[in-house]
Design an enzyme around this catalytic site. Structure first.
Site, mmCIF file in Angstrom:
data_model
loop_
_atom_site.group_PDB
_atom_site.id
_atom_site.type_symbol
_atom_site.label_atom_id
_atom_site.label_comp_id
_atom_site.label_asym_id
_atom_site.label_seq_id
_atom_site.Cartn_x
_atom_site.Cartn_y
_atom_site.Cartn_z
ATOM 1 N N GLY B 56 0.721 -1.196 -0.080
ATOM 2 C CA GLY B 56 -0.002 -0.171 -0.124
ATOM 3 C C GLY B 56 0.690 1.417 -0.016
ATOM 4 O O GLY B 56 0.493 2.476 -0.153
ATOM 5 N N CYS B 266 -27.263 -9.781 -17.286
ATOM 6 C CA CYS B 266 -26.464 -9.218 -18.550
ATOM 7 C C CYS B 266 -27.641 -9.903 -19.699
ATOM 8 O O CYS B 266 -28.113 -11.084 -19.513
ATOM 9 C CB CYS B 266 -25.309 -10.088 -18.500
ATOM 10 N N CYS B 269 -25.463 -13.073 -21.421
ATOM 11 C CA CYS B 269 -25.350 -14.372 -20.715
ATOM 12 C C CYS B 269 -25.986 -14.457 -19.525
ATOM 13 O O CYS B 269 -26.070 -15.520 -19.006
ATOM 14 C CB CYS B 269 -23.700 -14.313 -20.372
ATOM 15 N N CYS B 291 -22.426 -7.464 -19.623
ATOM 16 C CA CYS B 291 -21.228 -7.794 -18.802
ATOM 17 C C CYS B 291 -20.103 -6.770 -19.305
ATOM 18 O O CYS B 291 -19.867 -6.546 -20.393
ATOM 19 C CB CYS B 291 -20.766 -9.064 -18.949
#
Lengths: 256, 309, 364
Positions: B56, B266, B269, B291
């Site tokens: 970080g 979606c 799909c 998507c």
């Protein structure tokens, strides 16, 4: 009893010019020390040396920390000093713009110190902020407003709330009533006196206004040209000044 | 990526002049594997190792000018170049898709200068360079995910000065960040951050996860993959080693939630759990959701067709 | 059924093909030779070299041709090429006191040893379009005179001899070991003056010009005189450890500007003049003067002057934003797709509006 703050031989030069020279004093818990003098007398330099904003050229500033007892804050790491600054210490600036975040709401300003020491419950932070706004006589309905829209007196009261919310053990104040109208000053002084008494605050207050010292300080230190010329109990110094300069200061106030 | 392998000797080309002595030098064969010379890659690898050692923390590195503009992924490209070996299989996505123009451009760049295998399949890639998304398919141990980062400093818009923000990180002085979130709730009733949502790494550094939607934030936490972040223009690299604790900042009574388009799935799909792009289909307000991760979507369609056959 | 848009790859190829054709323009007009650009667009070439921080007029001219005359794009091409070049070492500092002068002026002294030389300048030309030039007219031969023999000392050295000019000292006297290199080490703040000057010499000319102008209009004012502006050729040499002596390997054109600025004195120092410094590849006097003004403005803190809100005095502001390749790169990246972030923002706005509507309903 351990002193809360021991200042020993603190000096600060600006090039060849003396800021403050060889200042020594002790502050006991629950005590308010006033530092008076005209502008350029070195009182703000001394305050900034004590609060860690300026590094003194010589001397020690020993603070009785919660965790480790008396420690010299001059030789501490910056990290330790900053931690003190957001936990045990508070600093009230003359100009509230220097002590507030002008683009953050009043509630956020008060809540910042709580969050800086780990508060993570929004509802609790807000409740505490609201409580403190009430104590400094700011209407709860203005909590989400930014201080930009506040009057000078309100901004100063907000700054005080922001500083006191975490229960600091030592408060530094730099001309807290400077720059305000006389009637506003009176109200602020009244509020400050109430807080000092109720919370048993320990404080160092720098001011050129003897009325502030008379009302708030237990003891007073008079500075001229960077040196302390007289110190003692407030009533004693103001009613029976020994040093010629203090006599002049006191008499000039009386003339007003 | 296999263990560190050094490719060829550092470039020792004589300073011939490409114009005066024929235009041979500027041909691609004259560039080192993965474009950067080995000394530069070593500098980058040191920065990456330091970043992995201090999760970080933003490590300053000497960012190079790359043949694409700053802001178009030069940080990610340098990190990828420093990690690539010839055995790698590279996937590049932008907005979750392999065929967006910038993804195509960066993939072609590495095909040209490193001649590595490329793939659209998340599961087959050893290095994935991404802009703005984390793939839906969970990453595995051994994979490297490289993020392109525009502004690495999470405190930048609270405090513009580098000297001050570095001090704030060093001293863990993060009250101001929380104040920003407080202000959001006070004004909007919730934390009004949709992407580049700040996180705290292993309880220490506050980090900008790059402009991924906050939907993707939970994928950062305890990921088995190595996650590297490169900011070219700002000269910073930071990293999350595998299995690092990553928490999104929030309040106890206003917990972080990973949101996406409400109640949609979606149109291709039918996934109800993936992040969706909104597509405007006509000028009468018609729209549909698909998507954002094209590989994930295609794999689901292929699997269904396989089942049907 | 909806099918996701494909074909990014082919679109890019086609766009590049179109670009190549557009760059060439009308093929009935003769192709532009790199040498023509180098000789006749010399100031554009100089600017590309200065901001690309690579001294090579031929490559700069090629970059300008490839970039269709877009100077920043040309600088970008040069920078991307420069970054791949091996680095053998640093040269010995060039001696601008030994410059073969083509132009030298001073606004502080009417005359000085070496004299004033106007040189090839636009100054005092009337800016009238020359229509004969459109017809390809050849210029009349210019007057010639023998060059001034020997070195021409800097005008400010006369002030220095009197102790009126603050003296400069090299951080590493005589050596070249610790020359900071902006392109090899990340810029960290606070930056020392050598690093600042390095950033300024390759900074965007327009940015520096505006900053310099702002100091003259009172945003960080520092009362500057152009003590000396000189343009000319200097020799570049390097110390080769294997040989044990210096060898000269190039002669380059440089523009140098020294400003004289009043300084009231502070702390331990008496009142004296201070210097702002500009040094740029090629003939680039607008840039060199701007650089000197900004350099002097950035010294405000070091000299203990009042620091206001003037951008030109703010080291982080100036150095973080002066590089046009960084600036334009980031500016242009907002052209890239941001579908995902925009989608997240869209959902957030809808949600906030739902919250607000809910509150309103509850209130009614």
């Amino acid at each position: 009893m351990t002193p809360l703050l021991q200042v020993e031989g603190v000096s600060k030069h600006y090039g060849a010019h003396l800021g403050c020279g060889d200042v020594t004093f002790t502050l006991w818990p629950g005590e308010v020390m006033g530092i008076v003098g005209e502008s350029g007398s070195g009182k703000s330099t001394l305050l900034n040396c004590m609060a860690g904003h300026l590094a003194p050229d010589a001397g020690r500033v020993v603070f009785d920390t919660r965790m480790h007892g008396p420690r010299d804050t001059v030789t501490m790491t910056e990290a330790e000093r900053r931690w003190l600054a957001r936990t045990d210490w508070a600093f009230v600036h003359q100009n509230p713009r220097d002590g507030l975040r002008m683009n953050v709401s009043a509630g956020g300003n008060v809540g910042e110190r709580l969050m800086a020491v780990g508060a993570r419950h929004y509802g609790d932070i807000r409740a505490q902020a609201q409580d403190w706004l009430g104590r400094v006589e700011i209407d709860a309905g203005r909590m989400d407003e930014r201080p930009r829209a506040f009057s000078g007196g309100m901004q100063q009261r907000l700054q005080i709330a922001r500083n006191l919310v975490t229960g600091p053990r030592l408060v530094f104040m730099d001309e807290p009533t400077g720059g305000l109208d006389v009637s506003v000053q009176a109200r602020l002084l009244d509020l400050l006196r109430g807080l000092v008494r109720k919370l048993g605050l320990s404080a160092v207050i720098v001011t050129h206004d003897l009325a502030v010292v008379r009302l708030l300080a237990d003891r007073v230190m008079v500075m001229k040209d960077g040196r302390v010329v007289e110190q003692g109990l407030t009533d004693q110094v103001l009613d029976d000044p020994q040093h010629a300069y203090t006599q002049l200061l006191v008499s000039s106030v009386l003339q007003v | 990526m296999t263990a560190a392998v050094v490719h060829g000797a550092p470039s020792r080309r004589p300073p011939t002049h490409p114009l005066r002595e024929g235009a041979q030098v500027t041909r691609m064969s004259a560039y080192n594997f993965a474009y950067l010379d080995e000394a530069t890659k070593r500098m980058l690898r040191r920065a990456i190792l330091k970043a992995l050692a201090i999760p970080g923390y933003q490590v300053p590195f000497s960012s190079r000018e790359m043949p694409m503009p700053y802001g178009w992924g030069t940080g990610g490209v340098q990190v990828t170049a420093a990690c690539l070996v010839p055995e790698d299989t590279l996937k590049v996505i932008d907005q979750g898709a392999d065929d967006t123009t910038n993804a195509v451009s960066i993939r072609k760049f590495f095909q040209r200068v490193a001649d590595v295998a490329v793939t659209d399949h998340t599961t087959q890639a050893s290095i994935i360079q991404t802009r703005h998304r984390i793939p839906e398919t969970p990453l595995l141990e051994g994979q490297i995910l490289v993020f392109q980062v525009p502004i690495p400093e999470p405190l930048r818009f609270l405090e513009p000065r580098e000297v001050e923000t570095r001090t704030m990180h060093a001293l863990e002085d993060y009250g101001l960040m929380q104040v920003r979130l407080y202000e959001d709730i006070a004004r909007h009733g919730e934390i009004a951050r949709a992407y580049a949502y700040p996180v705290r790494v292993e309880g220490r550094y506050i980090m900008d996860p790059s402009p991924i939607p906050k939907f993707d934030n939970p994928k950062l936490d305890m990921s088995p993959a190595v996650q590297l972040f490169g900011a070219g223009r700002e000269c910073r690299i930071y990293a999350l080693p595998p299995f690092t604790r990553v928490e999104s900042l929030d309040f106890d009574d206003y917990p972080f939630t990973a949101t996406k388009a409400a109640g949609q799935s979606c149109a291709i799909c039918a996934s109800a759990v993936s992040y969706l792009d909104e597509v405007v289909t006509d000028d009468a307000g018609g729209r549909m959701f698909v998507c954002s991760d094209t590989d994930y979507c295609a794999a689901r369609v292929a699997a269904k067709q396989g089942d049907a056959a | 059924m909806y099918v996701a848009v494909k074909g990014g790859e082919r679109a890019i190829e086609n766009a590049h093909g179109w670009l190549a054709q557009a760059r060439r323009g009308d093929v009935s007009v003769p192709d532009l030779a790199v040498a023509q650009i180098r000789e006749q667009m010399a100031l554009a070439v100089d600017r590309v070299m200065a901001e690309g921080s690579l001294h090579d007029p031929d490559l700069a001219a090629l970059a300008l041709k490839q970039a269709r005359g877009d100077v920043i794009e040309a600088v970008f091409l040069i920078r991307a090429f420069r970054t791949t070049l091996p680095r053998f070492g640093a040269s010995v500092p060039v001696e601008t006191g030994d410059m073969q002068i083509i132009r030298r002026i001073s606004a502080t002294y009417k005359d000085a040893p070496g004299g004033q030389v106007l040189g090839p300048t636009f100054d005092y030309t009337h800016r009238l379009l020359d229509f004969d030039l459109a017809d390809g007219a050849a210029p009349a031969p210019a007057a010639e005179a023998p060059p001034t023999p020997g070195p021409v000392p800097h005008i400010l050295s006369h002030l220095g001899a009197e102790g009126l000019m603050q003296s400069e000292h090299a951080p590493d006297p005589g050596g070249t070991h610790d020359v900071p290199d902006l392109t090899r080490a990340p810029l960290e703040f606070p930056a020392a003056r050598p690093l600042r000057l390095q950033a300024l010499t390759r900074a965007d000319e327009g940015f520096l010009l505006s900053l310099a102008y702002s100091t003259q209009r009172g945003y960080g004012r520092n009362h500057a005189f152009v003590g000396e502006l000189r343009i000319g050729y200097v020799r570049v040499s390097a110390h080769v450890p294997e040989l044990g002596f210096e060898i000269e390997f190039a002669e380059i054109l440089l523009t140098e500007c020294e400003t004289v600025n009043q300084f009231q004195g502070a702390k331990s120092e008496p009142a004296q003049f201070t210097r702002g410094y500009g040094l740029v590849f090629g003939q680039s006097e607008r840039k060199a003067i701007s650089m000197a003004l900004v350099d002097r403005a950035l010294r405000a803190r070091e000299l203990g002057e009042d620091i206001g809100d003037a951008p030109a005095q703010d080291e982080e502001f100036v150095l973080s934003h002066c590089d046009n390749i960084q600036s334009s790169g980031f500016l242009e990246h907002i052209k890239l797709p941001h579908y995902v972030d925009f989608q997240a923002e869209l959902e957030l706005i809808r949600k906030l509006r739902r919250n607000a509507a809910g509150l309103q309903d509850a209130a009614e």
